[in-house]
Motif scaffolding. Structure first.
Motif, PDB file in Angstrom:
ATOM      1  N   ALA A 108       0.829  -1.211   0.000  1.00  0.00           N
ATOM      2  CA  ALA A 108       0.000   0.000   0.000  1.00  0.00           C
ATOM      3  C   ALA A 108       0.859   1.256   0.000  1.00  0.00           C
ATOM      4  O   ALA A 108       0.502   2.260  -0.630  1.00  0.00           O
ATOM      5  CB  ALA A 108      -0.941  -0.015   1.205  1.00  0.00           C
ATOM      6  N   GLU A 109       1.992   1.216   0.691  1.00  0.00           N
ATOM      7  CA  GLU A 109       2.885   2.378   0.740  1.00  0.00           C
ATOM      8  C   GLU A 109       3.412   2.753  -0.634  1.00  0.00           C
ATOM      9  O   GLU A 109       3.584   3.941  -0.939  1.00  0.00           O
ATOM     10  CB  GLU A 109       4.057   2.108   1.685  1.00  0.00           C
ATOM     11  N   ALA A 110       3.644   1.765  -1.472  1.00  0.00           N
ATOM     12  CA  ALA A 110       4.136   2.047  -2.821  1.00  0.00           C
ATOM     13  C   ALA A 110       3.121   2.891  -3.596  1.00  0.00           C
ATOM     14  O   ALA A 110       3.494   3.845  -4.294  1.00  0.00           O
ATOM     15  CB  ALA A 110       4.426   0.743  -3.558  1.00  0.00           C
ATOM     16  N   VAL A 111       1.852   2.573  -3.458  1.00  0.00           N
ATOM     17  CA  VAL A 111       0.803   3.340  -4.139  1.00  0.00           C
ATOM     18  C   VAL A 111       0.667   4.713  -3.499  1.00  0.00           C
ATOM     19  O   VAL A 111       0.545   5.729  -4.179  1.00  0.00           O
ATOM     20  CB  VAL A 111      -0.538   2.571  -4.118  1.00  0.00           C
ATOM     21  N   ARG A 112       0.686   4.762  -2.169  1.00  0.00           N
ATOM     22  CA  ARG A 112       0.608   6.038  -1.448  1.00  0.00           C
ATOM     23  C   ARG A 112       1.728   6.972  -1.885  1.00  0.00           C
ATOM     24  O   ARG A 112       1.514   8.151  -2.127  1.00  0.00           O
ATOM     25  CB  ARG A 112       0.690   5.795   0.056  1.00  0.00           C
ATOM     26  N   ASP A 113       2.940   6.433  -2.000  1.00  0.00           N
ATOM     27  CA  ASP A 113       4.081   7.255  -2.398  1.00  0.00           C
ATOM     28  C   ASP A 113       3.900   7.836  -3.797  1.00  0.00           C
ATOM     29  O   ASP A 113       4.251   8.990  -4.048  1.00  0.00           O
ATOM     30  CB  ASP A 113       5.380   6.450  -2.310  1.00  0.00           C
ATOM     31  N   LEU A 114       3.344   7.050  -4.710  1.00  0.00           N
ATOM     32  CA  LEU A 114       3.066   7.573  -6.046  1.00  0.00           C
ATOM     33  C   LEU A 114       2.103   8.755  -5.971  1.00  0.00           C
ATOM     34  O   LEU A 114       2.336   9.806  -6.574  1.00  0.00           O
ATOM     35  CB  LEU A 114       2.465   6.481  -6.941  1.00  0.00           C
ATOM     36  N   ILE A 115       1.040   8.590  -5.216  1.00  0.00           N
ATOM     37  CA  ILE A 115       0.014   9.630  -5.111  1.00  0.00           C
ATOM     38  C   ILE A 115       0.595  10.894  -4.483  1.00  0.00           C
ATOM     39  O   ILE A 115       0.426  11.997  -5.005  1.00  0.00           O
ATOM     40  CB  ILE A 115      -1.186   9.114  -4.298  1.00  0.00           C
ATOM     41  N   VAL A 116       1.289  10.726  -3.370  1.00  0.00           N
ATOM     42  CA  VAL A 116       1.824  11.882  -2.642  1.00  0.00           C
ATOM     43  C   VAL A 116       2.859  12.637  -3.471  1.00  0.00           C
ATOM     44  O   VAL A 116       2.973  13.854  -3.363  1.00  0.00           O
ATOM     45  CB  VAL A 116       2.421  11.428  -1.289  1.00  0.00           C
ATOM     46  N   HIS A 117       3.579  11.929  -4.322  1.00  0.00           N
ATOM     47  CA  HIS A 117       4.626  12.570  -5.123  1.00  0.00           C
ATOM     48  C   HIS A 117       4.142  12.950  -6.520  1.00  0.00           C
ATOM     49  O   HIS A 117       4.943  13.232  -7.410  1.00  0.00           O
ATOM     50  CB  HIS A 117       5.866  11.683  -5.180  1.00  0.00           C
ATOM     51  N   GLY A 118       2.820  12.966  -6.696  1.00  0.00           N
ATOM     52  CA  GLY A 118       2.255  13.460  -7.949  1.00  0.00           C
ATOM     53  C   GLY A 118       2.430  12.535  -9.132  1.00  0.00           C
ATOM     54  O   GLY A 118       2.371  12.982 -10.281  1.00  0.00           O
ATOM     55  N   LYS A 119       2.608  11.269  -8.888  1.00  0.00           N
ATOM     56  CA  LYS A 119       2.754  10.282  -9.968  1.00  0.00           C
ATOM     57  C   LYS A 119       1.427   9.572 -10.203  1.00  0.00           C
ATOM     58  O   LYS A 119       0.515   9.638  -9.396  1.00  0.00           O
ATOM     59  CB  LYS A 119       3.834   9.253  -9.606  1.00  0.00           C
ATOM     60  N   HIS A 120       1.353   8.870 -11.311  1.00  0.00           N
ATOM     61  CA  HIS A 120       0.111   8.179 -11.665  1.00  0.00           C
ATOM     62  C   HIS A 120       0.042   6.805 -10.992  1.00  0.00           C
ATOM     63  O   HIS A 120       0.995   6.037 -11.022  1.00  0.00           O
ATOM     64  CB  HIS A 120       0.014   8.002 -13.183  1.00  0.00           C
ATOM     65  N   ALA A 121      -1.103   6.526 -10.403  1.00  0.00           N
ATOM     66  CA  ALA A 121      -1.423   5.189  -9.898  1.00  0.00           C
ATOM     67  C   ALA A 121      -2.785   4.833 -10.470  1.00  0.00           C
ATOM     68  O   ALA A 121      -3.704   5.649 -10.440  1.00  0.00           O
ATOM     69  CB  ALA A 121      -1.456   5.180  -8.379  1.00  0.00           C
ATOM     70  N   SER A 122      -2.908   3.646 -10.999  1.00  0.00           N
ATOM     71  CA  SER A 122      -4.182   3.240 -11.602  1.00  0.00           C
ATOM     72  C   SER A 122      -5.248   3.077 -10.524  1.00  0.00           C
ATOM     73  O   SER A 122      -4.947   2.875  -9.350  1.00  0.00           O
ATOM     74  CB  SER A 122      -4.007   1.924 -12.365  1.00  0.00           C
ATOM     75  N   GLU A 123      -6.498   3.170 -10.946  1.00  0.00           N
ATOM     76  CA  GLU A 123      -7.610   2.984 -10.017  1.00  0.00           C
ATOM     77  C   GLU A 123      -7.576   1.588  -9.411  1.00  0.00           C
ATOM     78  O   GLU A 123      -7.874   1.402  -8.237  1.00  0.00           O
ATOM     79  CB  GLU A 123      -8.948   3.245 -10.719  1.00  0.00           C
ATOM     80  N   SER A 124      -7.193   0.615 -10.202  1.00  0.00           N
ATOM     81  CA  SER A 124      -7.083  -0.756  -9.708  1.00  0.00           C
ATOM     82  C   SER A 124      -6.025  -0.853  -8.608  1.00  0.00           C
ATOM     83  O   SER A 124      -6.247  -1.497  -7.578  1.00  0.00           O
ATOM     84  CB  SER A 124      -6.729  -1.701 -10.865  1.00  0.00           C
ATOM     85  N   ASN A 125      -4.882  -0.207  -8.819  1.00  0.00           N
ATOM     86  CA  ASN A 125      -3.825  -0.217  -7.793  1.00  0.00           C
ATOM     87  C   ASN A 125      -4.283   0.514  -6.536  1.00  0.00           C
ATOM     88  O   ASN A 125      -3.922   0.122  -5.420  1.00  0.00           O
ATOM     89  CB  ASN A 125      -2.540   0.400  -8.328  1.00  0.00           C
ATOM     90  N   LYS A 126      -5.055   1.562  -6.702  1.00  0.00           N
ATOM     91  CA  LYS A 126      -5.566   2.291  -5.535  1.00  0.00           C
ATOM     92  C   LYS A 126      -6.538   1.422  -4.742  1.00  0.00           C
ATOM     93  O   LYS A 126      -6.473   1.375  -3.510  1.00  0.00           O
ATOM     94  CB  LYS A 126      -6.244   3.595  -5.968  1.00  0.00           C
ATOM     95  N   ARG A 127      -7.425   0.728  -5.441  1.00  0.00           N
ATOM     96  CA  ARG A 127      -8.366  -0.160  -4.745  1.00  0.00           C
ATOM     97  C   ARG A 127      -7.597  -1.277  -4.041  1.00  0.00           C
ATOM     98  O   ARG A 127      -7.903  -1.628  -2.898  1.00  0.00           O
ATOM     99  CB  ARG A 127      -9.397  -0.739  -5.718  1.00  0.00           C
ATOM    100  N   ARG A 128      -6.588  -1.791  -4.694  1.00  0.00           N
ATOM    101  CA  ARG A 128      -5.754  -2.839  -4.084  1.00  0.00           C
ATOM    102  C   ARG A 128      -5.058  -2.302  -2.842  1.00  0.00           C
ATOM    103  O   ARG A 128      -5.004  -2.983  -1.811  1.00  0.00           O
ATOM    104  CB  ARG A 128      -4.722  -3.338  -5.091  1.00  0.00           C
ATOM    105  N   ALA A 129      -4.536  -1.087  -2.907  1.00  0.00           N
ATOM    106  CA  ALA A 129      -3.847  -0.485  -1.756  1.00  0.00           C
ATOM    107  C   ALA A 129      -4.797  -0.341  -0.571  1.00  0.00           C
ATOM    108  O   ALA A 129      -4.417  -0.607   0.577  1.00  0.00           O
ATOM    109  CB  ALA A 129      -3.264   0.872  -2.134  1.00  0.00           C
ATOM    110  N   ILE A 130      -6.024   0.048  -0.832  1.00  0.00           N
ATOM    111  CA  ILE A 130      -7.001   0.213   0.247  1.00  0.00           C
ATOM    112  C   ILE A 130      -7.290  -1.135   0.904  1.00  0.00           C
ATOM    113  O   ILE A 130      -7.333  -1.247   2.132  1.00  0.00           O
ATOM    114  CB  ILE A 130      -8.282   0.891  -0.283  1.00  0.00           C
ATOM    115  N   VAL A 131      -7.458  -2.165   0.100  1.00  0.00           N
ATOM    116  CA  VAL A 131      -7.688  -3.501   0.663  1.00  0.00           C
ATOM    117  C   VAL A 131      -6.452  -3.968   1.438  1.00  0.00           C
ATOM    118  O   VAL A 131      -6.577  -4.575   2.505  1.00  0.00           O
ATOM    119  CB  VAL A 131      -8.084  -4.501  -0.441  1.00  0.00           C
ATOM    120  N   CYS A 132      -5.261  -3.654   0.931  1.00  0.00           N
ATOM    121  CA  CYS A 132      -4.033  -4.014   1.651  1.00  0.00           C
ATOM    122  C   CYS A 132      -3.999  -3.363   3.037  1.00  0.00           C
ATOM    123  O   CYS A 132      -3.577  -3.986   4.015  1.00  0.00           O
ATOM    124  CB  CYS A 132      -2.793  -3.604   0.862  1.00  0.00           C
ATOM    125  N   ILE A 133      -4.453  -2.124   3.130  1.00  0.00           N
ATOM    126  CA  ILE A 133      -4.463  -1.439   4.423  1.00  0.00           C
ATOM    127  C   ILE A 133      -5.468  -2.112   5.362  1.00  0.00           C
ATOM    128  O   ILE A 133      -5.182  -2.310   6.546  1.00  0.00           O
ATOM    129  CB  ILE A 133      -4.761   0.063   4.254  1.00  0.00           C
TER     130      ILE A 133
END
Length: 182
Positions: A108-133
């Motif tokens: 989940a941190e990998a996706v969070r880091d992309l978002i916080v640093h203004g990089k692209h994360a797919s919606e699927s990866n975001k949903r996966r990150a939320i489930v990981c948390i």
């Protein structure tokens, strides 16, 4: 782990969680419904950090009888980075963090880091990150409960029991030995 196809699937996954975890993330269903997934991820990581800090505090107070005010001050004043948390966890709980549990958080941190640093994360990866948390919260509660008898992602009333704290002077020395600066 299956990745839900929509925010409703994430809510269903949360609803399948133990009561402590469901109640710890009360705003998640509304955030998922009304805002972009980035907002939910930010909220969840704030709550993860809160639970991690509470776990250190509660571990100091319950397992080591540290004065509660000094334990709170130690956690509040000391900057705790990702790698620091793992070391403090091991020091306080006497065991290395569960790699399976922390692997969920790392994903989940990998996706969070992309978002916080203004990089692209797919919606699927975001949903996966939320489930990981959510899965991290479940696993972390189980891990800490086995060691210390409380669940950081939940209501911590009565976590300490009837044990008496050490005096402030002794508590300071214990906190120093753990690596906290007061």
């Amino acid at each position: 782990m299956s990745i839900p196809g929509s925010w409703k699937g994430i809510v269903n996954r949360l609803n399948d969680s133990p009561k402590h975890v469901r109640e710890y993330f009360p705003y998640l269903p509304g955030l998922l419904k009304d805002y972009p997934l980035d907002v939910s991820i930010s909220y969840l990581f704030g709550m993860v950090e809160l639970a991690q800090n509470k776990s250190l505090y509660c571990g100091m107070v319950k397992l080591h009888s540290v004065d509660k005010d000094l334990a709170r001050k130690a956690v509040d004043l000391h900057p705790i980075f990702r790698s620091d948390f793992r070391q403090f966890y091991e020091t306080i709980f006497g065991k290395k963090p569960n790699e399976t549990t922390f692997g969920k958080l790392k994903d989940a941190e990998a996706v969070r880091d992309l978002i916080v640093h203004g990089k692209h994360a797919s919606e699927s990866n975001k949903r996966r990150a939320i489930v990981c948390i959510i899965e991290f919260a479940e696993g972390f509660n189980e891990d800490v409960n086995k060691i210390a008898g409380f669940q950081p992602f939940g209501d911590l009333r009565g976590f300490k029991g009837r044990g008496q704290p050490l005096d402030k002077s002794t508590s300071r020395w214990i906190l120093k030995g753990m690596g906290f600066k007061l």
